[in-house]
Motif scaffolding. Structure first.
Motif, mmCIF file in Angstrom:
data_model
loop_
_atom_site.group_PDB
_atom_site.id
_atom_site.type_symbol
_atom_site.label_atom_id
_atom_site.label_comp_id
_atom_site.label_asym_id
_atom_site.label_seq_id
_atom_site.Cartn_x
_atom_site.Cartn_y
_atom_site.Cartn_z
ATOM 1 N N ALA A 91 0.829 -1.206 0.000
ATOM 2 C CA ALA A 91 0.000 0.000 0.000
ATOM 3 C C ALA A 91 0.863 1.255 0.000
ATOM 4 C CB ALA A 91 -0.930 -0.001 1.214
ATOM 5 N N LEU A 95 1.070 4.027 -3.075
ATOM 6 C CA LEU A 95 0.745 5.430 -2.808
ATOM 7 C C LEU A 95 1.916 6.337 -3.182
ATOM 8 C CD1 LEU A 95 -1.037 4.923 0.624
ATOM 9 C CD2 LEU A 95 -2.124 5.800 -1.462
ATOM 10 N N GLU A 100 -4.023 5.057 -6.316
ATOM 11 C CA GLU A 100 -5.023 5.158 -5.252
ATOM 12 C C GLU A 100 -5.162 3.795 -4.586
ATOM 13 O OE1 GLU A 100 -8.751 6.918 -6.366
ATOM 14 O OE2 GLU A 100 -7.812 8.215 -7.859
ATOM 15 N N VAL A 101 -5.183 3.788 -3.264
ATOM 16 C CA VAL A 101 -5.170 2.517 -2.537
ATOM 17 C C VAL A 101 -6.213 2.484 -1.436
ATOM 18 C CG1 VAL A 101 -3.800 0.930 -1.129
ATOM 19 C CG2 VAL A 101 -2.694 2.230 -2.968
ATOM 20 N N THR A 102 -6.935 1.375 -1.391
ATOM 21 C CA THR A 102 -7.790 1.056 -0.254
ATOM 22 C C THR A 102 -7.316 -0.277 0.292
ATOM 23 O OG1 THR A 102 -9.726 2.186 -1.176
ATOM 24 C CG2 THR A 102 -10.133 0.529 0.533
ATOM 25 N N ILE A 125 -0.472 4.940 6.146
ATOM 26 C CA ILE A 125 -1.198 4.767 4.886
ATOM 27 C C ILE A 125 -2.181 5.908 4.674
ATOM 28 C CG2 ILE A 125 -2.863 3.300 3.666
ATOM 29 C CD1 ILE A 125 -1.541 0.894 5.024
ATOM 30 N N THR A 126 -2.962 6.204 5.708
ATOM 31 C CA THR A 126 -3.976 7.258 5.559
ATOM 32 C C THR A 126 -3.345 8.640 5.388
ATOM 33 O OG1 THR A 126 -4.149 7.389 7.983
ATOM 34 C CG2 THR A 126 -5.732 5.979 6.832
ATOM 35 N N GLY A 130 -4.118 7.091 1.444
ATOM 36 C CA GLY A 130 -4.801 5.805 1.309
ATOM 37 C C GLY A 130 -6.011 5.697 2.212
ATOM 38 N N THR A 132 -8.456 3.022 4.645
ATOM 39 C CA THR A 132 -8.448 1.771 5.389
ATOM 40 C C THR A 132 -9.875 1.421 5.797
ATOM 41 O OG1 THR A 132 -7.989 3.003 7.431
ATOM 42 C CG2 THR A 132 -6.106 2.048 6.273
#
Length: 397
Positions: A91, A95, A100-102, A125-126, A130, A132
């Motif tokens: 992830a 990024l 774009e990552v979930t 991540i956020t 990203g 979560t």
């Protein structure tokens, strides 16, 4: 019979005339090739094993000059075990490359498991943009609230019942590429190590059924088979097992001769390989990749490198598990045999290069080991004590 195309199953059978189109059994169009070739691929299933045919010549896609498109990627991530850190690093790398990552983690956000790394570091991540989410993979569509994705990585399931709902949802939702974290543990033991893509695998391994199903459902897919891994955020003991003994001046009991070969990769190498597959889907499509480092290490060597990282001496003792009467799987973190795969397909097809450097990587891990205070944590070594007692090896109190 199911048909599965692996990276090692591309075979040059004949060169077609310039006005002919490429053919594959089953048909696969490789528009990126400047010439046309005929390929064949098969997966034969017997009562005891699966066999992936090896190739007489490999295709290399590393010279392709394709500008990577920005993708929307969903990572279905396990909530336990050594593989959880793969999704975390993947992830972050995606990024960092502008995708774009979930990341969807199995279970509930407020569970005790989420208090441990890598989950406790999801803010990394956020903060990078990203998303979560948490939930049941069987209801992945509801969990992601109808969001659309170009790529899905399943880094959770080990059997068809767990992965099928994710695969079916992804297919029905228009996902273009499906990636799956399998395991190098599905290879049958061999007298000719290392394991390479194309070697015989165990028919009864759950991952094998998943690999086959994905290949039947998706046109663009890739399988990744990791071994052991290290890296910041990993919550499964690997190098820590050795550190626990070395810092307490205890003997390090290793089964067998200690010369058994294994493969330990830094997780950043795994994530970089996965990222190359996302950014080069035509090259990655229909291939199996050993997701490992490109160097082996002996079991004794691992103990010595851990001691070097800790700046301490190491006392290695060897034992025969059967003679001692213990199960080596419970007494030691690695397999008591040669268990070593090579990443040949990733190098040939994706142009991947690993950067794992165990001496340096283990120094980083030891610094974290001390930082969290594990070197001072009270511990019991009951299985070790049984082994050492049988060998008449004393332990300083």
């Amino acid at each position: 019979m199911a048909t599965l195309l692996s990276s090692s199953s591309l075979i040059f059978s004949s060169k077609l005339p310039s006005n002919s189109s490429p053919s594959l059994t089953p048909t696969l169009s490789l528009s990126s090739l400047s010439q046309s070739y005929s390929f064949s691929s098969s997966l034969s299933i017997s009562p005891s094993f699966l066999t992936y045919p090896t190739s007489t010549k490999r295709l290399s896609f590393s010279t392709l000059n394709v500008k990577a498109q920005k993708k929307k990627v969903l990572i279905v991530n396990t909530n336990s075990g050594g593989h959880a850190v793969i999704g975390f690093y993947f992830a972050k790398q995606l990024l960092g490359s502008g995708h774009e990552v979930t990341i969807m983690t199995v279970g509930e956000e407020n569970s005790d498991k989420m208090k441990k790394p890598p989950f406790s570091r999801f803010s990394e991540i956020t903060s990078a943009g990203g998303k979560t989410v948490w939930g049941d993979p069987a209801e992945v569509g509801k969990v992601v609230a109808g969001a659309a994705f170009d790529v899905v990585l399943d880094n959770n399931g080990k059997d068809i019942d767990t992965v099928r709902p994710v695969v079916d949802w992804a297919k029905s939702s228009g996902v273009e590429q499906f990636l799956f974290i399998s395991s190098a543990g599905i290879y049958k033991p061999t007298d000719e190590p290392p394991h390479v893509e194309g070697d015989i695998v165990k028919a009864d391994a759950g991952h094998v059924g998943v690999e086959t199903y994905i290949s039947e459902v998706f046109g663009s897919w890739a399988i990744f088979r990791p071994q052991y891994m290290i890296g910041s955020g990993n919550n499964k003991d690997c190098e820590e097992w050795f550190f626990d003994r070395i810092v307490r001046d205890r003997p390090v009991p290793i089964p067998g001769s200690g010369m058994q070969l294994t493969n330990i990769a830094h997780v950043r190498d795994l994530s970089s390989m996965l990222t190359l597959a996302v950014e080069n889907p035509a090259a990655a499509s229909g291939n199996i990749f050993n997701c490992v480092s490109d160097r082996a290490v002996t079991l004794d060597g691992m103990a010595k490198l851990c001691a070097q990282a800790a700046g301490r001496p190491v006392n290695i003792v060897h034992y025969d598990p059967k003679a001692v009467g213990i199960d080596a799987k419970k007494a030691f973190p690695f397999r008591n045999m040669h268990f070593y795969a090579e990443p040949r397909a990733a190098k040939d097809i994706l142009g991947w290069h690993g950067i794992t450097n165990l001496p340096e990587d283990l120094k980083e891990r030891f610094d974290e080991y001390v930082k969290i205070g594990r070197d001072k944590k009270p511990m019991k070594f009951e299985v070790d004590d049984k082994i050492l007692e049988s060998l008449k090896v004393s332990v300083a109190v």
